[in-house]
Design a protein around this motif. Structure first.
Motif, PDB file in Angstrom:
ATOM      1  N   ILE A  83       0.885  -1.334   0.036  1.00  0.00           N
ATOM      2  CA  ILE A  83       0.010   0.272   0.070  1.00  0.00           C
ATOM      3  C   ILE A  83       0.831   1.259   0.100  1.00  0.00           C
ATOM      4  N   ARG A  84       0.396   2.425  -0.811  1.00  0.00           N
ATOM      5  CA  ARG A  84       1.155   3.416  -0.856  1.00  0.00           C
ATOM      6  C   ARG A  84       0.268   4.713  -0.037  1.00  0.00           C
ATOM      7  N   LEU A  85       0.948   5.321   0.856  1.00  0.00           N
ATOM      8  CA  LEU A  85       0.219   6.212   1.532  1.00  0.00           C
ATOM      9  C   LEU A  85       0.286   7.852   0.555  1.00  0.00           C
ATOM     10  N   ASP A  86      -0.268   8.592   0.541  1.00  0.00           N
ATOM     11  CA  ASP A  86      -0.524   9.566  -0.241  1.00  0.00           C
ATOM     12  C   ASP A  86       0.810  10.788   0.148  1.00  0.00           C
ATOM     13  N   ALA A  87       0.787  11.921  -0.624  1.00  0.00           N
ATOM     14  CA  ALA A  87       1.820  12.769  -0.476  1.00  0.00           C
ATOM     15  C   ALA A  87       1.892  13.556   0.806  1.00  0.00           C
ATOM     16  N   ASN A  88       0.865  13.437   1.453  1.00  0.00           N
ATOM     17  CA  ASN A  88       0.825  13.903   2.936  1.00  0.00           C
ATOM     18  C   ASN A  88       1.921  13.331   3.696  1.00  0.00           C
ATOM     19  N   ALA A  89       1.952  12.171   3.391  1.00  0.00           N
ATOM     20  CA  ALA A  89       3.023  11.305   4.271  1.00  0.00           C
ATOM     21  C   ALA A  89       4.265  10.785   3.372  1.00  0.00           C
ATOM     22  N   ASP A  90       4.511  11.407   2.196  1.00  0.00           N
ATOM     23  CA  ASP A  90       5.669  11.336   1.462  1.00  0.00           C
ATOM     24  C   ASP A  90       5.445  10.109   0.750  1.00  0.00           C
ATOM     25  N   ASN A  91       4.264   9.803   0.166  1.00  0.00           N
ATOM     26  CA  ASN A  91       3.950   8.516  -0.437  1.00  0.00           C
ATOM     27  C   ASN A  91       4.712   7.352   0.064  1.00  0.00           C
ATOM     28  N   ARG A  92       4.884   7.283   1.282  1.00  0.00           N
ATOM     29  CA  ARG A  92       5.419   5.920   1.979  1.00  0.00           C
ATOM     30  C   ARG A  92       4.827   4.717   1.500  1.00  0.00           C
ATOM     31  N   LEU A  93       5.636   3.749   1.532  1.00  0.00           N
ATOM     32  CA  LEU A  93       5.093   2.474   0.921  1.00  0.00           C
ATOM     33  C   LEU A  93       5.429   1.439   2.027  1.00  0.00           C
ATOM     34  N   PHE A  94       4.298   0.506   2.264  1.00  0.00           N
ATOM     35  CA  PHE A  94       3.876  -0.448   3.522  1.00  0.00           C
ATOM     36  C   PHE A  94       3.847  -1.790   2.684  1.00  0.00           C
ATOM     37  N   PHE A  95       4.659  -2.989   3.212  1.00  0.00           N
ATOM     38  CA  PHE A  95       3.952  -4.213   2.777  1.00  0.00           C
ATOM     39  C   PHE A  95       2.959  -4.608   3.967  1.00  0.00           C
ATOM     40  N   VAL A  96       1.938  -5.305   3.336  1.00  0.00           N
ATOM     41  CA  VAL A  96       0.903  -5.571   4.280  1.00  0.00           C
ATOM     42  C   VAL A  96       0.802  -7.131   4.465  1.00  0.00           C
ATOM     43  N   GLY A  97       1.300  -7.583   5.561  1.00  0.00           N
ATOM     44  CA  GLY A  97       1.269  -8.942   5.810  1.00  0.00           C
ATOM     45  C   GLY A  97       0.248  -9.494   6.726  1.00  0.00           C
ATOM     46  N   GLU A  98       0.356 -10.730   7.318  1.00  0.00           N
ATOM     47  CA  GLU A  98      -0.567 -11.372   8.262  1.00  0.00           C
ATOM     48  C   GLU A  98      -0.639 -10.695   9.621  1.00  0.00           C
ATOM     49  N   ASN A  99      -1.395  -9.816  10.044  1.00  0.00           N
ATOM     50  CA  ASN A  99      -1.316  -8.942  11.496  1.00  0.00           C
ATOM     51  C   ASN A  99      -0.073  -8.285  11.480  1.00  0.00           C
ATOM     52  N   PHE A 100       0.533  -7.680  10.326  1.00  0.00           N
ATOM     53  CA  PHE A 100       1.778  -6.795  10.589  1.00  0.00           C
ATOM     54  C   PHE A 100       1.756  -5.770   9.225  1.00  0.00           C
ATOM     55  N   VAL A 101       2.505  -4.715   9.443  1.00  0.00           N
ATOM     56  CA  VAL A 101       2.988  -4.032   7.914  1.00  0.00           C
ATOM     57  C   VAL A 101       4.319  -3.633   8.151  1.00  0.00           C
ATOM     58  N   GLU A 102       4.882  -3.363   7.022  1.00  0.00           N
ATOM     59  CA  GLU A 102       6.419  -3.280   6.995  1.00  0.00           C
ATOM     60  C   GLU A 102       6.584  -2.178   6.173  1.00  0.00           C
ATOM     61  N   VAL A 103       7.675  -1.003   6.620  1.00  0.00           N
ATOM     62  CA  VAL A 103       7.853   0.045   5.840  1.00  0.00           C
ATOM     63  C   VAL A 103       8.998  -0.545   4.835  1.00  0.00           C
ATOM     64  N   ARG A 104       8.760  -0.344   3.200  1.00  0.00           N
ATOM     65  CA  ARG A 104       9.516  -0.422   2.299  1.00  0.00           C
ATOM     66  C   ARG A 104       9.880   0.710   1.510  1.00  0.00           C
ATOM     67  N   ASP A 105      11.009   0.522   0.861  1.00  0.00           N
ATOM     68  CA  ASP A 105      11.614   1.247  -0.077  1.00  0.00           C
ATOM     69  C   ASP A 105      10.592   1.983  -0.974  1.00  0.00           C
ATOM     70  N   THR A 106      10.444   3.321  -0.822  1.00  0.00           N
ATOM     71  CA  THR A 106       9.344   4.037  -1.512  1.00  0.00           C
ATOM     72  C   THR A 106       9.546   3.760  -2.846  1.00  0.00           C
ATOM     73  N   ASP A 107      10.780   3.794  -3.418  1.00  0.00           N
ATOM     74  CA  ASP A 107      10.813   3.504  -5.070  1.00  0.00           C
ATOM     75  C   ASP A 107      10.710   1.971  -5.433  1.00  0.00           C
ATOM     76  N   THR A 108      11.382   1.080  -4.767  1.00  0.00           N
ATOM     77  CA  THR A 108      11.457  -0.032  -5.338  1.00  0.00           C
ATOM     78  C   THR A 108      10.412  -1.034  -4.667  1.00  0.00           C
ATOM     79  N   GLY A 109      10.116  -1.098  -3.382  1.00  0.00           N
ATOM     80  CA  GLY A 109       9.178  -1.673  -2.786  1.00  0.00           C
ATOM     81  C   GLY A 109      10.002  -2.830  -1.890  1.00  0.00           C
ATOM     82  N   GLU A 110      11.419  -2.686  -2.247  1.00  0.00           N
ATOM     83  CA  GLU A 110      12.188  -3.729  -1.307  1.00  0.00           C
ATOM     84  C   GLU A 110      12.234  -3.511   0.213  1.00  0.00           C
ATOM     85  N   LYS A 111      12.674  -4.504   0.963  1.00  0.00           N
ATOM     86  CA  LYS A 111      13.247  -4.384   2.492  1.00  0.00           C
ATOM     87  C   LYS A 111      14.001  -3.336   2.474  1.00  0.00           C
ATOM     88  N   LEU A 112      14.012  -2.589   3.740  1.00  0.00           N
ATOM     89  CA  LEU A 112      14.874  -1.466   3.904  1.00  0.00           C
ATOM     90  C   LEU A 112      16.199  -2.026   4.549  1.00  0.00           C
TER      91      LEU A 112
END
Length: 124
Positions: A83-112
């Protein structure tokens, strides 16, 4: 018979976070921080596509510069587990898993990081 676009999409993308996980809710955790003990973070995702992101820095056991951002988010068209948040949150990207979310690289979607924990656990 004619397969509708929706059915076709459903067949090819059967198990994605958007339709198979109970993703709406609140996620909390302490994210890594370069110059502080951590960034206490709380992300709330609503079924309506709205989010609230609350965060503050922990430094010397003090809570610094709290901020609350809200806006809209969307599931990534290509990768339905992101999921990608809008510009208010700098278009941050999160991976959505089972009972967790993880911040991912905004451009590539890879793990940080393979070492640091960038995940938030679902609390409700």
């Amino acid at each position: 018979g004619v397969v509708t676009q929706q059915e076709e999409r459903g067949l090819s993308d059967h198990h994605n976070a958007q339709n198979s996980l109970d993703w709406a809710g609140t996620y909390e955790g302490l994210l890594p921080c370069a110059d502080c003990e951590g960034i206490q973070t709380k992300l709330t995702l609503a079924n309506s596509g709205e989010y609230t992101l609350e965060q503050y820095y922990l430094k010397n056991n003090q809570q610094l510069s709290p901020s609350t951002i809200s806006g809209q988010f969307a599931f990534d068209e290509q990768r339905r587990s992101l999921i990608r948040l809008d510009a208010n949150a700098d278009n941050r990207l999160f991976f959505v898993g089972e009972n967790f979310v993880e911040v991912r690289d905004t451009d590539t979607g890879e793990k940080l990081s393979e070492v640091l924990d960038y995940s938030l656990r679902k609390t409700k």
